[in-house]
Design a protein around this motif. Structure first.
Motif, PDB file in Angstrom:
ATOM      1  N   GLU A  91       0.770  -1.237  -0.058  1.00 41.62           N
ATOM      2  CA  GLU A  91      -0.031   0.246   0.134  1.00 41.62           C
ATOM      3  C   GLU A  91       0.738   1.165  -0.091  1.00 41.62           C
ATOM      4  O   GLU A  91       1.884   1.053   0.258  1.00 41.62           O
ATOM      5  CB  GLU A  91      -1.151   0.100   1.079  1.00 41.62           C
ATOM      6  CG  GLU A  91      -0.044   0.199   2.784  1.00 41.62           C
ATOM      7  CD  GLU A  91      -1.113   0.317   3.767  1.00 41.62           C
ATOM      8  OE1 GLU A  91      -2.231   0.644   3.641  1.00 41.62           O
ATOM      9  OE2 GLU A  91      -0.664  -0.082   4.925  1.00 41.62           O
ATOM     10  N   VAL A  92       0.238   2.250  -0.175  1.00 46.37           N
ATOM     11  CA  VAL A  92       1.021   3.615  -0.091  1.00 46.37           C
ATOM     12  C   VAL A  92       0.134   4.384   0.868  1.00 46.37           C
ATOM     13  O   VAL A  92      -1.121   4.787   0.694  1.00 46.37           O
ATOM     14  CB  VAL A  92       0.781   4.402  -1.836  1.00 46.37           C
ATOM     15  CG1 VAL A  92       1.447   5.710  -1.493  1.00 46.37           C
ATOM     16  CG2 VAL A  92       1.639   3.402  -2.787  1.00 46.37           C
ATOM     17  N   THR A  93       0.788   5.037   1.730  1.00 43.46           N
ATOM     18  CA  THR A  93       0.333   5.928   2.717  1.00 43.46           C
ATOM     19  C   THR A  93       0.766   7.375   2.434  1.00 43.46           C
ATOM     20  O   THR A  93       1.854   7.454   2.030  1.00 43.46           O
ATOM     21  CB  THR A  93       0.578   5.633   4.077  1.00 43.46           C
ATOM     22  OG1 THR A  93       1.987   5.491   4.405  1.00 43.46           O
ATOM     23  CG2 THR A  93       0.055   3.919   4.331  1.00 43.46           C
ATOM     24  N   SER A  94       0.117   8.406   3.007  1.00 45.51           N
ATOM     25  CA  SER A  94       0.424   9.783   2.903  1.00 45.51           C
ATOM     26  C   SER A  94       1.328  10.048   4.174  1.00 45.51           C
ATOM     27  O   SER A  94       1.695   9.507   5.089  1.00 45.51           O
ATOM     28  CB  SER A  94      -0.569  10.685   3.055  1.00 45.51           C
ATOM     29  OG  SER A  94      -1.565  10.660   2.038  1.00 45.51           O
ATOM     30  N   GLY A  95       2.574  10.920   3.709  1.00 44.71           N
ATOM     31  CA  GLY A  95       3.561  11.280   4.654  1.00 44.71           C
ATOM     32  C   GLY A  95       4.592  10.209   4.517  1.00 44.71           C
ATOM     33  O   GLY A  95       4.697   9.239   4.008  1.00 44.71           O
ATOM     34  N   SER A  96       5.583  10.233   5.719  1.00 46.51           N
ATOM     35  CA  SER A  96       6.605   9.444   5.725  1.00 46.51           C
ATOM     36  C   SER A  96       6.458   8.413   6.802  1.00 46.51           C
ATOM     37  O   SER A  96       6.083   8.755   7.863  1.00 46.51           O
ATOM     38  CB  SER A  96       8.035  10.372   6.146  1.00 46.51           C
ATOM     39  OG  SER A  96       8.904   9.323   6.423  1.00 46.51           O
ATOM     40  N   GLU A  97       6.550   7.213   6.635  1.00 41.00           N
ATOM     41  CA  GLU A  97       6.381   6.132   7.294  1.00 41.00           C
ATOM     42  C   GLU A  97       7.570   5.498   7.767  1.00 41.00           C
ATOM     43  O   GLU A  97       7.621   4.116   8.425  1.00 41.00           O
ATOM     44  CB  GLU A  97       5.383   5.115   6.889  1.00 41.00           C
ATOM     45  CG  GLU A  97       3.937   5.528   6.626  1.00 41.00           C
ATOM     46  CD  GLU A  97       3.105   5.155   7.844  1.00 41.00           C
ATOM     47  OE1 GLU A  97       3.518   4.811   8.932  1.00 41.00           O
ATOM     48  OE2 GLU A  97       2.054   6.175   8.036  1.00 41.00           O
ATOM     49  N   GLU A  98       8.723   6.277   7.850  1.00 41.86           N
ATOM     50  CA  GLU A  98      10.087   5.386   8.087  1.00 41.86           C
ATOM     51  C   GLU A  98       9.824   5.143   9.773  1.00 41.86           C
ATOM     52  O   GLU A  98       9.599   6.179  10.275  1.00 41.86           O
ATOM     53  CB  GLU A  98      11.224   6.535   7.915  1.00 41.86           C
ATOM     54  CG  GLU A  98      11.315   6.880   6.376  1.00 41.86           C
ATOM     55  CD  GLU A  98      12.557   7.767   6.202  1.00 41.86           C
ATOM     56  OE1 GLU A  98      13.669   7.124   6.219  1.00 41.86           O
ATOM     57  OE2 GLU A  98      12.419   8.932   5.852  1.00 41.86           O
ATOM     58  N   PRO A  99      10.662   3.901   9.844  1.00 40.14           N
ATOM     59  CA  PRO A  99      10.716   3.736  11.490  1.00 40.14           C
ATOM     60  C   PRO A  99      11.561   4.583  12.395  1.00 40.14           C
ATOM     61  O   PRO A  99      12.371   5.078  11.647  1.00 40.14           O
ATOM     62  CB  PRO A  99      10.924   2.072  11.386  1.00 40.14           C
ATOM     63  CG  PRO A  99      11.576   2.112  10.142  1.00 40.14           C
ATOM     64  CD  PRO A  99      11.147   3.014   9.005  1.00 40.14           C
ATOM     65  N   GLU A 100      11.361   4.745  13.575  1.00 45.64           N
ATOM     66  CA  GLU A 100      12.377   5.146  14.244  1.00 45.64           C
ATOM     67  C   GLU A 100      13.679   4.277  14.436  1.00 45.64           C
ATOM     68  O   GLU A 100      13.514   3.209  14.589  1.00 45.64           O
ATOM     69  CB  GLU A 100      11.709   5.546  15.679  1.00 45.64           C
ATOM     70  CG  GLU A 100      10.836   6.691  15.875  1.00 45.64           C
ATOM     71  CD  GLU A 100      11.326   8.075  15.337  1.00 45.64           C
ATOM     72  OE1 GLU A 100      12.644   8.443  16.000  1.00 45.64           O
ATOM     73  OE2 GLU A 100      10.846   8.820  15.297  1.00 45.64           O
ATOM     74  N   PRO A 101      14.843   5.082  14.045  1.00 45.74           N
ATOM     75  CA  PRO A 101      16.110   4.041  14.074  1.00 45.74           C
ATOM     76  C   PRO A 101      16.495   3.746  15.493  1.00 45.74           C
ATOM     77  O   PRO A 101      16.031   4.448  16.400  1.00 45.74           O
ATOM     78  CB  PRO A 101      17.112   5.347  13.621  1.00 45.74           C
ATOM     79  CG  PRO A 101      16.506   6.723  13.901  1.00 45.74           C
ATOM     80  CD  PRO A 101      14.943   6.514  13.834  1.00 45.74           C
ATOM     81  N   VAL A 102      16.945   2.663  15.444  1.00 47.68           N
ATOM     82  CA  VAL A 102      17.347   1.950  16.785  1.00 47.68           C
ATOM     83  C   VAL A 102      18.924   2.456  17.264  1.00 47.68           C
ATOM     84  O   VAL A 102      19.628   2.344  16.494  1.00 47.68           O
ATOM     85  CB  VAL A 102      17.122   0.586  16.917  1.00 47.68           C
ATOM     86  CG1 VAL A 102      17.697  -0.047  18.182  1.00 47.68           C
ATOM     87  CG2 VAL A 102      15.818   0.058  16.363  1.00 47.68           C
ATOM     88  N   ALA A 103      18.893   2.916  18.195  1.00 43.56           N
ATOM     89  CA  ALA A 103      20.051   3.484  18.740  1.00 43.56           C
ATOM     90  C   ALA A 103      21.089   2.404  18.965  1.00 43.56           C
ATOM     91  O   ALA A 103      20.862   1.447  19.500  1.00 43.56           O
ATOM     92  CB  ALA A 103      20.076   4.197  20.152  1.00 43.56           C
ATOM     93  N   PRO A 104      22.359   2.494  18.435  1.00 46.39           N
ATOM     94  CA  PRO A 104      23.241   1.354  18.547  1.00 46.39           C
ATOM     95  C   PRO A 104      23.921   1.381  19.857  1.00 46.39           C
ATOM     96  O   PRO A 104      24.687   0.338  20.207  1.00 46.39           O
ATOM     97  CB  PRO A 104      24.160   1.781  17.336  1.00 46.39           C
ATOM     98  CG  PRO A 104      24.352   3.193  17.110  1.00 46.39           C
ATOM     99  CD  PRO A 104      22.798   3.727  17.688  1.00 46.39           C
ATOM    100  N   GLU A 105      23.818   2.271  20.655  1.00 47.19           N
ATOM    101  CA  GLU A 105      24.530   2.227  22.068  1.00 47.19           C
ATOM    102  C   GLU A 105      23.452   3.150  22.884  1.00 47.19           C
ATOM    103  O   GLU A 105      22.710   3.946  22.615  1.00 47.19           O
ATOM    104  CB  GLU A 105      25.782   2.634  21.959  1.00 47.19           C
ATOM    105  CG  GLU A 105      25.941   4.285  21.179  1.00 47.19           C
ATOM    106  CD  GLU A 105      27.242   4.645  20.677  1.00 47.19           C
ATOM    107  OE1 GLU A 105      27.831   3.564  20.250  1.00 47.19           O
ATOM    108  OE2 GLU A 105      27.611   5.644  20.767  1.00 47.19           O
ATOM    109  N   VAL A 106      23.976   2.583  24.272  1.00 49.41           N
ATOM    110  CA  VAL A 106      23.365   3.574  25.414  1.00 49.41           C
ATOM    111  C   VAL A 106      24.314   3.857  26.345  1.00 49.41           C
ATOM    112  O   VAL A 106      25.413   3.214  26.370  1.00 49.41           O
ATOM    113  CB  VAL A 106      22.212   2.746  26.110  1.00 49.41           C
ATOM    114  CG1 VAL A 106      20.926   2.487  25.016  1.00 49.41           C
ATOM    115  CG2 VAL A 106      22.658   1.592  26.709  1.00 49.41           C
TER     116      VAL A 106
END
Length: 567
Positions: free
Chosen positions: A359-374
């Motif tokens: 499907e195509v959705t309006s806007g950006s559906e990019e997932p939040e990046p996962v931090a490589p470190e804490v």
């Protein structure tokens, strides 16, 4: 006729007594101690479900009596075999399942009893009387005798053989599935896997499949007790997976990239935790767009093994048939609706193996990046003699659980916090419960995490499960795999630098798989692998030993800075 002594093992059990006779050389020889009696079942009504599939739901108990013969010159046979019979007919005239009893009891898990109910033809979610009895035998040429009949009302659950459930390495449900539309024992689907991800697969009847427990058997499947877990190769990413329980093999096709062409053109990005591909683009207008998906995959199977790069190349392409997405050898046209002009996201969702969607959705559906470190803030007050800092880190090793790990030298005066962003003092995790060595986290809580005694510790933190655990690293760490030995008898000793271990090890030559560094003796989970001088928590075997000749080598590992050297 002699009377056999009834030996009581269960206080409430009336021991099984059966009667039979044999004929030898024309003389009748009578055996006592085999007269029909009752045995014990622990339940009379059982509601089965997936939730109690792995739990014991029914137990049977009986006593194997000592037999006595009527002729004192003959010895009685000491072999008594008990068989549990289960039927939907009270007289056991038909539809009977029989299993040999081991010892003097038998326990059924929910999955085992549900499989029996399925084989007996019970209707799911309907309480049906099922009859149990014990058949006793002392030889193939002897007449059997039977206990009294017990009745249990069993409500089974539906056994769906069109779904294979992906279990983690501890055989717990992950929420991921494969599909067998024809219920033919061949399960397929896409899985977003991390490097060397370990898993099992459970069929609807409760049978669990893993890898054959033998060296050199990667991609051979087995449902035997003690089978190893399956494992994906390196790298992690999108894998089209097939588990074939008929051929007892499985395979994985790694798809490193997927192209979209047609009215929308570009290279898509894989969202591994959600098992979907996405592409953000600017649409000129709303309306129908015609597109195609295709990519080149690397196939891993029994013939190729799990070494990178894979030998086989396979085209992964999609087409649209009767409104459903299917895999094809060549990309077919797929129609999608663009909702509006402007920024849009094309999403190919492969998480449900029975229903892939696009499907195509309006806007950006990019997932939040996962931090490589804490960041572990406040663990070194006693070392530096002062303020907190963001110098100490834990590194991502399990993206699904947002799990981070690392070895740190701790001397904390006031406890510590776990930060998600460098120099961000507000977005921190604190202690919700537990003690200095394990417990639960909360976001922006009031209490610092309790400080352990000064020393070197492995930190293991899950921001998804909100848990933490600290394990002290002792005076030695263990090298396993050299000379193909995995025995925890080769060690590296602690040096004067906290977290640094070193030692000399003599080898006879190259090993098959390389080696790993284990932190705790006989604990196979706490380990570092790696390559090119860098260590990774939970990583693959360090491959350097593959080129070694016989000799003595000095191995030094720095667990805090995640490095190693070999001289």
């Amino acid at each position: 006729m002699n009377i056999v002594h009834i030996l009581k093992k269960y206080p409430v059990v009336i021991l099984l007594l059966l009667l039979t006779a044999c004929e030898e050389d024309g003389d009748k020889i009578y055996l006592s101690g085999l007269e029909a009696s009752e045995f014990i079942l622990t339940e009379t009504d059982i509601l089965l479900s997936k939730e109690n599939a792995s739990k014991i739901v029914l137990s049977a108990a009986w006593k194997n009596n000592t037999l006595v013969v009527s002729n004192p010159d003959m010895g009685a046979p000491d072999v008594f075999t008990a068989y549990l019979q289960i039927s939907t007919q009270e007289d056991f005239s038909s539809n009977v399942i029989e299993t040999e009893g081991t010892g003097e009891s038998k326990a059924y898990t929910g999955a085992e009893l549900n499989a029996i109910a399925r084989n007996l033809g019970l209707v799911p979610d309907v309480a049906t009387p099922v009859y149990f009895r014990l058949r006793g035998s002392i030889g193939a040429n002897m007449e059997s005798a039977y206990s009294g009949v017990k009745t249990v009302y069993i409500s089974p659950y539906l056994i769906d053989m069109t779904v294979g459930f992906i279990l983690d390495k501890d055989k717990q449900q992950t929420g991921l599935t494969l599909a067998s539309p024809d219920a033919d024992g061949i399960y397929t689907g896409f899985v977003g896997a991390t490097s060397w991800y370990n898993f099992f697969m459970e069929e609807g009847d409760g049978k669990i499949w893993g890898n054959l427990a033998a060296d050199g058997s990667a991609f051979l499947a087995s449902s035997e007790e003690g089978s190893w877990n399956f494992w994906y190769p390196e790298p992690g990413g999108c894998y089209y997976t097939e588990v074939n329980t008929v051929r007892k093999r499985w395979s994985a096709i790694y798809l490193p990239a997927l192209e979209v062409s047609g009215d929308i053109t570009g290279e898509m990005t894989f969202d591994r935790p959600n098992t979907r591909w996405y592409y953000v683009f600017n649409a000129a207008s709303a309306g129908t767009a015609t597109i195609r998906f295709s990519g080149q995959g690397d196939e891993y199977n029994y013939e190729t093994g799990d070494g990178a790069p894979a030998a086989g190349k396979v085209t992964i392409a999609f087409a649209q048939e009767n409104g459903q997405l299917v895999l094809t050898g060549a990309a077919g046209t797929i129609s999608v609706q663009v909702p509006a002009a402007g920024e849009c996201t094309l999403i190919l969702d492969l998480s449900d193996p029975k229903n892939w969607t696009c499907e195509v959705t309006s806007g950006s559906e990019e997932p939040e990046p996962v931090a490589p470190e804490v960041y572990v803030i406040g663990i070194d007050d006693g070392i530096t003699g002062g303020g907190w800092n963001f110098d100490n880190k834990l590194y991502l090793y399990n993206e699904d659980n947002l799990a981070y790990a690392g070895v740190l030298n701790v001397h904390s005066l006031w406890g510590y916090q776990i930060g998600t962003e460098k120099d961000n003092w507000g977005d921190v995790y604190t202690q919700a419960g537990g003690d200095a060595y394990s417990g639960t986290l909360e976001f922006k809580g009031q209490n610092n995490l309790a400080a352990p005694a000064p020393g070197v510790y492995l930190f293991d933190v899950s921001l998804k499960n909100l848990t933490y655990a600290l394990t002290a690293v002792g005076d030695h760490v263990y090298v396993n795999g050299l000379d193909d030995k995995w025995e925890f008898n080769q060690t590296l000793a602690a040096t004067s630098v906290p977290g640094v271990y070193s030692g000399s090890i003599t080898v006879s030559g190259a090993s098959s798989y390389g080696f790993k560094i284990y932190l705790v003796q006989n604990n196979w989970n706490m380990l570092f692998g790696g390559s090119d001088g860098k260590l990774t928590y939970g990583g693959a075997d360090i491959p350097d030993s593959n080129s070694w000749s016989a000799g003595t080598y000095t191995i030094t590992v720095d667990l805090v800075n995640r490095t190693y050297t070999i001289q």
